[in-house]
Motif scaffolding. Sequence first.
Motif, mmCIF file in Angstrom:
data_model
loop_
_atom_site.group_PDB
_atom_site.id
_atom_site.type_symbol
_atom_site.label_atom_id
_atom_site.label_comp_id
_atom_site.label_asym_id
_atom_site.label_seq_id
_atom_site.Cartn_x
_atom_site.Cartn_y
_atom_site.Cartn_z
ATOM 1 N N HIS A 43 -29.493 -31.383 -29.869
ATOM 2 C CA HIS A 43 -30.844 -30.996 -30.274
ATOM 3 C C HIS A 43 -31.424 -31.981 -31.288
ATOM 4 O O HIS A 43 -32.389 -31.676 -31.975
ATOM 5 C CB HIS A 43 -30.836 -29.583 -30.863
ATOM 6 N N THR A 44 -30.791 -33.148 -31.371
ATOM 7 C CA THR A 44 -31.256 -34.194 -32.279
ATOM 8 C C THR A 44 -31.724 -35.393 -31.470
ATOM 9 O O THR A 44 -31.144 -35.722 -30.444
ATOM 10 C CB THR A 44 -30.108 -34.631 -33.221
ATOM 11 N N GLU A 45 -32.769 -36.037 -31.908
ATOM 12 C CA GLU A 45 -33.311 -37.200 -31.194
ATOM 13 C C GLU A 45 -32.456 -38.430 -31.494
ATOM 14 O O GLU A 45 -32.737 -39.213 -32.386
ATOM 15 C CB GLU A 45 -34.766 -37.436 -31.612
ATOM 16 N N VAL A 55 -25.397 -29.348 -32.020
ATOM 17 C CA VAL A 55 -26.373 -29.851 -32.998
ATOM 18 C C VAL A 55 -26.885 -31.220 -32.579
ATOM 19 O O VAL A 55 -28.095 -31.498 -32.626
ATOM 20 C CB VAL A 55 -25.739 -29.928 -34.406
ATOM 21 N N LEU A 56 -25.973 -32.104 -32.143
ATOM 22 C CA LEU A 56 -26.372 -33.445 -31.725
ATOM 23 C C LEU A 56 -27.262 -33.410 -30.494
ATOM 24 O O LEU A 56 -28.171 -34.241 -30.350
ATOM 25 C CB LEU A 56 -25.127 -34.297 -31.446
ATOM 26 N N CYS A 66 -29.969 -41.633 -40.766
ATOM 27 C CA CYS A 66 -30.337 -40.219 -40.734
ATOM 28 C C CYS A 66 -31.304 -39.918 -39.603
ATOM 29 O O CYS A 66 -32.255 -40.673 -39.374
ATOM 30 C CB CYS A 66 -30.987 -39.804 -42.052
ATOM 31 N N THR A 67 -31.063 -38.831 -38.900
ATOM 32 C CA THR A 67 -31.969 -38.324 -37.879
ATOM 33 C C THR A 67 -32.138 -36.838 -38.113
ATOM 34 O O THR A 67 -31.180 -36.072 -38.001
ATOM 35 C CB THR A 67 -31.400 -38.561 -36.466
ATOM 36 N N ASN A 68 -33.341 -36.457 -38.493
ATOM 37 C CA ASN A 68 -33.623 -35.051 -38.814
ATOM 38 C C ASN A 68 -32.652 -34.502 -39.856
ATOM 39 O O ASN A 68 -32.188 -33.368 -39.767
ATOM 40 C CB ASN A 68 -33.559 -34.191 -37.544
ATOM 41 N N LEU A 115 -29.618 -35.352 -40.382
ATOM 42 C CA LEU A 115 -28.215 -35.398 -39.954
ATOM 43 C C LEU A 115 -27.729 -36.844 -39.977
ATOM 44 O O LEU A 115 -28.432 -37.747 -39.507
ATOM 45 C CB LEU A 115 -28.095 -34.826 -38.536
#
Length: 290
Positions: free
Chosen positions: A228-230, A225-226, A5-7, A9
Amino acid sequence: MTNACTNGLDVGFASLDYLQIGILGVIQGITELLPISSTAHMRVVPALLGWPDPGSAFSAAMQLAALAAVVSYFWKDVRQVATGSVQALRQKDYDNRWFKLAVAIILATIPIGIAGVALSSTLNACNSPLRGLMVIGISCVLMAVLMAAAELTARHRRTVGDMRLRDALIVGIAQIGALIPGVSRSGSTLTAALFLNFKREEAARFSFLLGLPAIALAGLKELWVLSHTELAANAWPHLLFGLVVASVSAFLAIWGLMKFLERFSTWPFVIYRAALGIFLIVAVSTGLLS
């Protein structure tokens, strides 16, 4: 095995190596366009091999491979829909067949667009209950029953040229089922078109053309979305590699399916779905898979 999981997601694909990504890319490309549910296979194969769940974000982004394959295979249709619609609007010829088909595709995309936005937080959440193997197993069996019913009752008389707006809306509503892993976008739309008495190859053709907006929107949204995900540094090369492999596989899947449906029925897919669903239900019930 739990999700990475990352944030909030699920991005399990970032922990896979290139061999694993390549294998999943091939499976994704083939199953995305066959009526057997790519999402189901993206959960089942890793579970059987002991790999992390690549996550719904991976599956959604991989749909862009299907988009490339469908546009390539049906380029003539796509070009005629686009140019024919523009020409019809200029001439105010609203009875133009290509304009009508474009309107039908847009109308049929609205239901899944609304449902997708409403369920996005649940679908993409880590350890989403909708991605449970029992849910997938039940969905596979239910869709097998519906496909079988469609084969038994369909008269296989109509073509895409006969498509009415009501038909498009019915098929579009059926497409909502694709949001549930195990149902299959191509499976639900193909089945709905068969119930409306379309020829098998024509039902598949409309299913693929109808899927273009939904696949494009879902894939591009997931990339946004990805972005803006780390993510881990290796995640983007992995995703790109998976897209390339899946694109080639998806094109071959379309070619094979269209040739198959010109001569045969969907019964092999019905049997496969039923067998997969029963296996998953039994495997989860007995603890073989969790």
